[in-house]
Design a protein around this motif. Sequence first.
Motif, mmCIF file in Angstrom:
data_model
loop_
_atom_site.group_PDB
_atom_site.id
_atom_site.type_symbol
_atom_site.label_atom_id
_atom_site.label_comp_id
_atom_site.label_asym_id
_atom_site.label_seq_id
_atom_site.Cartn_x
_atom_site.Cartn_y
_atom_site.Cartn_z
ATOM 1 N N UNK A 38 -10.960 44.370 -29.979
ATOM 2 C CA UNK A 38 -11.803 44.855 -31.064
ATOM 3 C C UNK A 38 -11.699 46.376 -31.086
ATOM 4 N N UNK A 39 -11.360 46.925 -32.241
ATOM 5 C CA UNK A 39 -11.235 48.378 -32.402
ATOM 6 C C UNK A 39 -12.070 48.823 -33.588
ATOM 7 N N UNK A 40 -12.752 49.933 -33.407
ATOM 8 C CA UNK A 40 -13.485 50.531 -34.524
ATOM 9 C C UNK A 40 -13.251 52.039 -34.523
ATOM 10 N N UNK A 53 -13.467 50.752 -28.315
ATOM 11 C CA UNK A 53 -12.496 49.723 -27.924
ATOM 12 C C UNK A 53 -13.187 48.666 -27.068
ATOM 13 N N UNK A 54 -12.970 47.412 -27.413
ATOM 14 C CA UNK A 54 -13.477 46.296 -26.607
ATOM 15 C C UNK A 54 -12.336 45.329 -26.339
ATOM 16 N N UNK A 78 -16.140 57.003 -22.186
ATOM 17 C CA UNK A 78 -17.337 56.489 -21.527
ATOM 18 C C UNK A 78 -17.426 54.979 -21.690
ATOM 19 N N UNK A 79 -17.752 54.257 -20.609
ATOM 20 C CA UNK A 79 -17.987 52.814 -20.745
ATOM 21 C C UNK A 79 -19.283 52.570 -21.493
ATOM 22 N N UNK A 80 -19.273 51.525 -22.325
ATOM 23 C CA UNK A 80 -20.474 51.191 -23.085
ATOM 24 C C UNK A 80 -21.558 50.654 -22.159
ATOM 25 N N UNK A 121 -15.684 47.610 -22.506
ATOM 26 C CA UNK A 121 -15.872 48.350 -23.754
ATOM 27 C C UNK A 121 -15.969 49.836 -23.451
ATOM 28 N N UNK A 122 -15.283 50.630 -24.248
ATOM 29 C CA UNK A 122 -15.308 52.079 -24.056
ATOM 30 C C UNK A 122 -15.426 52.797 -25.389
#
Length: 351
Positions: A39-41, A61-62, A105-107, A128-129
């Motif tokens: 998953x990208x945003x 990014x996930x 940074x990690x989510x 996720x970052x």
Amino acid sequence: MTIGAEIASSQKNCSRSVCIPINYSLLDPKVIPVQVNVQLQLRQILGLDLDQRTVTVEVFTNLYWKDWWVETLSNKATTIDEQVRDEVRLIDWHVQDLRNITHSLPVHDSGLIATPSLDGTGSIISISTEATVVFNCEMNFNLFPFNKIKCDYVITSTDYDSGKLMFQANWSQIVNAHKLEFQLESDYEVQFDPILPKNLSASAVHRDHSSYHSAIGFQIYLKYRPTEALLLYYLPALILVLAAHLSFLIKPDGAPTRISLVTLSLTAVMNQFNTLNQISPKGGKGPTAAAIYLLTCVFSNCFCLGLNILTFRFKNDPVKFQNVNFYSALTSSISFLLFNLIYWPVILVSI
């Protein structure tokens, strides 16, 4: 798997509801290639460096994939703590044409989450970052101010080819933010397109040409808005060329006026050309589209000046003067018209 390995894999190292076999590092994935969902945003476009040919973006990014050897004792998502996290097999990935990553940074606290698999075997591991990424873009300034900048944000694996690791996603998983922020939005029109899973030649990743690597990402097209350049450079240059051509309508006894009009027009166009060269992006192969247009305007006005000087050699003969003046005006006007008939279709086709 040997009997010893089976016994070792049945012995667990557990922490915070997450367990892995004590010989985890020796175990291979049960299914190859490992399917990695992406998953990208695109959150923001933070900057554009024309000199370095880079773009700076903020990307979420996930990645999540199934690990058959990780057991989640809880029935809900669990953060993997340090005791187990350092041993869990992570997905090797990197950004193509990367210049720099800052503020990655990690989510979640540890960056790694384990969720029980729906079929009851293994766990879904996710990471996720949020990161600020600087990467190279394809920039060609020859069409300035009608140029486009193409930026491919592509993630792939360096160590694992597509026979061992495959990225996968659909259109809804690669998106841009609903309110995409871009400081240069007044200068550029932004277009976003997902790059669904594809294979990259290994030569694009490293020197090994014998394999292919899975890749996924998105494309950013930045189309320069030419309105300002058209109003500041093209339109004034066109008016100055027309003014020079109008000099042929001045009567023979107005020679100083004719020469002054063409000379002033020529000087003004040359100033326009010099100013454009100072502000236009550098690094293209040859002059830009705007520079070609203004340079042609300079030559056109020089041509008018030369024809005016030639015409006044016959000022004592009204008939010859009228004929030479007419054909001089016709020649200069048709030549500039032909240039425009060639120039603008080529530009329109190119953009």
